[in-house]
Design a protein around this motif. Structure first.
Motif, short mmCIF file in Angstrom:
data_model
loop_
_atom_site.label_atom_id
_atom_site.label_comp_id
_atom_site.label_asym_id
_atom_site.label_seq_id
_atom_site.Cartn_x
_atom_site.Cartn_y
_atom_site.Cartn_z
N VAL A 179 -7.74 -43.73 12.80
CA VAL A 179 -7.24 -44.06 11.46
C VAL A 179 -6.14 -43.07 11.10
O VAL A 179 -6.21 -41.88 11.45
N LEU A 180 -5.13 -43.55 10.38
CA LEU A 180 -4.05 -42.70 9.88
C LEU A 180 -4.10 -42.68 8.36
O LEU A 180 -4.12 -43.73 7.71
N ILE A 181 -4.15 -41.47 7.79
CA ILE A 181 -4.04 -41.28 6.33
C ILE A 181 -2.70 -40.58 6.08
O ILE A 181 -2.48 -39.48 6.59
N THR A 182 -1.84 -41.21 5.34
CA THR A 182 -0.51 -40.66 5.15
C THR A 182 -0.10 -40.64 3.68
O THR A 182 -0.40 -41.58 2.92
N ASP A 183 0.58 -39.59 3.31
CA ASP A 183 1.24 -39.51 2.01
C ASP A 183 2.50 -40.36 2.07
O ASP A 183 3.07 -40.57 3.16
N LEU A 184 2.95 -40.84 0.93
CA LEU A 184 4.16 -41.67 0.92
C LEU A 184 5.42 -40.84 0.73
O LEU A 184 6.50 -41.27 1.14
N GLU A 185 5.30 -39.68 0.12
CA GLU A 185 6.47 -38.82 -0.11
C GLU A 185 6.36 -37.58 0.79
O GLU A 185 5.55 -36.70 0.54
N MET A 186 7.19 -37.57 1.83
CA MET A 186 7.22 -36.45 2.77
C MET A 186 8.65 -36.21 3.22
O MET A 186 9.46 -37.15 3.23
N PRO A 187 8.99 -34.98 3.60
CA PRO A 187 10.34 -34.71 4.10
C PRO A 187 10.53 -35.27 5.51
O PRO A 187 9.56 -35.61 6.19
N ASN A 188 11.78 -35.36 5.94
CA ASN A 188 12.18 -35.80 7.29
C ASN A 188 11.87 -37.28 7.52
O ASN A 188 12.77 -38.07 7.79
N LYS A 189 10.63 -37.68 7.44
CA LYS A 189 10.25 -39.09 7.58
C LYS A 189 9.11 -39.33 6.61
O LYS A 189 8.02 -38.77 6.77
N ASP A 190 9.36 -40.18 5.57
CA ASP A 190 8.32 -40.40 4.56
C ASP A 190 7.27 -41.39 5.04
O ASP A 190 7.32 -41.89 6.18
N GLY A 191 6.31 -41.67 4.17
CA GLY A 191 5.21 -42.53 4.55
C GLY A 191 5.62 -43.95 4.84
O GLY A 191 5.06 -44.59 5.75
N PHE A 192 6.60 -44.49 4.11
CA PHE A 192 7.06 -45.85 4.36
C PHE A 192 7.68 -45.97 5.76
O PHE A 192 7.42 -46.94 6.50
N GLU A 193 8.51 -45.00 6.11
CA GLU A 193 9.14 -45.03 7.44
C GLU A 193 8.09 -44.84 8.54
O GLU A 193 8.17 -45.47 9.60
N LEU A 194 7.13 -43.97 8.28
CA LEU A 194 6.08 -43.75 9.26
C LEU A 194 5.27 -45.02 9.49
O LEU A 194 4.98 -45.39 10.65
N ILE A 195 4.89 -45.69 8.42
CA ILE A 195 4.11 -46.93 8.56
C ILE A 195 4.90 -47.98 9.34
O ILE A 195 4.36 -48.69 10.20
N ALA A 196 6.20 -48.09 9.05
CA ALA A 196 7.03 -49.06 9.76
C ALA A 196 7.11 -48.74 11.25
O ALA A 196 7.04 -49.63 12.10
N ASP A 197 7.25 -47.45 11.60
CA ASP A 197 7.30 -47.07 13.01
C ASP A 197 5.97 -47.31 13.72
O ASP A 197 5.93 -47.74 14.88
N VAL A 198 4.88 -47.02 13.04
CA VAL A 198 3.56 -47.20 13.64
C VAL A 198 3.30 -48.67 13.94
O VAL A 198 2.86 -49.04 15.03
N HIS A 199 3.59 -49.54 12.98
CA HIS A 199 3.33 -50.96 13.18
C HIS A 199 4.41 -51.64 14.00
O HIS A 199 4.23 -52.79 14.42
N GLY A 200 5.52 -50.96 14.27
CA GLY A 200 6.56 -51.51 15.14
C GLY A 200 6.40 -51.13 16.59
O GLY A 200 7.18 -51.57 17.44
#
Length: 237
Positions: free
Chosen positions: A145-166
């Motif tokens: 399971v991944l628990i992620t904040d949405l506001e983060m430097p370098n790569k935020d949570g939205f970008e991380l979720i998109a990369d994970v599911h891509g």
């Protein structure tokens, strides 16, 4: 005079009587020994027509060796066949407590989540941003399971979720999002593959129940050879 002649003959006759049998025994032994010697005039039998002269020893085929025979029964000139190697087994994910990846740039949030999850028996991996999270996902396929904040430097949570599911290797990884802003809470609700949205400060009991539910669902999906999205829990679960 007769008595003198008898003594003279006895002195010479006795050795002669002893020597004659010895000579006979020696001659008999000599003839028997000569019987085993090949005659110098011996000639080998003629070869049949069409049979070539043998120039080298004929190699006989090796005797069959029983599978249960020991090393001493095997011929030293027989090369044993190379045993077939079993096919390489697929990499096995190590068994053990489920692993949860926490991505948040706040050390306080990471500490609280680590304490909560480890108290429930999970293994926790912590990172500061989305780039570090992607690196951990590549190195640790056992992350459930991944628990992620949405506001983060370098790569935020939205970008991380998109990369994970891509990615083909992580596209079915369940994601839980945490945020402190209402507007971000509404945005992430429309993203596929997010199985929970928690606003800071979250309820520990509800968050822990959601993580346990997702770990159970992913384990069941892996056993059936299916994806987590095929057995997604109902909305609001």
């Amino acid at each position: 005079m007769f008595h003198d002649l008898q003594e003279l003959l006895g002195a010479y006759l006795m050795p002669v009587l002893i020597a004659i049998p010895l000579a006979i025994i020696v001659l008999i032994a000599a003839f028997k020994r000569d019987d085993y010697r090949p005659s110098r005039e011996y000639t080998p039998p003629a070869r049949p027509p069409g049979v070539p002269r043998a120039t080298a020893p004929v190699a006989l085929p090796p005797l069959p060796v029983s599978p249960n025979a020991g090393p001493s029964m095997a011929s030293p000139f027989v090369t044993a066949p190379t045993p077939m190697q079993p096919p390489a087994a697929a990499p096995v994910i190590p068994e053990g407590p489920p692993t949860v990846l926490v991505a948040d740039d706040s050390a306080v949030v990471r500490t609280k989540l680590k304490r909560l999850l480890e108290g429930a028996g999970f293994v926790v991996v912590q990172v500061n941003d989305g780039n570090e999270a992607l690196t951990q996902l590549e190195d640790k396929p056992e992350i459930a399971v991944l628990i992620t904040d949405l506001e983060m430097p370098n790569k935020d949570g939205f970008e991380l979720i998109a990369d994970v599911h891509g990615s083909l290797t992580t596209e079915d990884l369940p994601v839980i999002a945490i945020t402190g802003h209402d507007e971000l809470h509404g945005r992430v609700g429309q993203i596929e593959g997010v199985y929970g949205i928690f606003k800071k400060p979250w309820n520990d009991r509800e968050l822990l129940k959601r993580v346990e539910s997702l770990v159970h669902l992913r384990t069941a999906a892996n056993r059936r050879g299916r994806r987590v999205t095929d057995i997604r829990p109902p909305a609001g679960a």
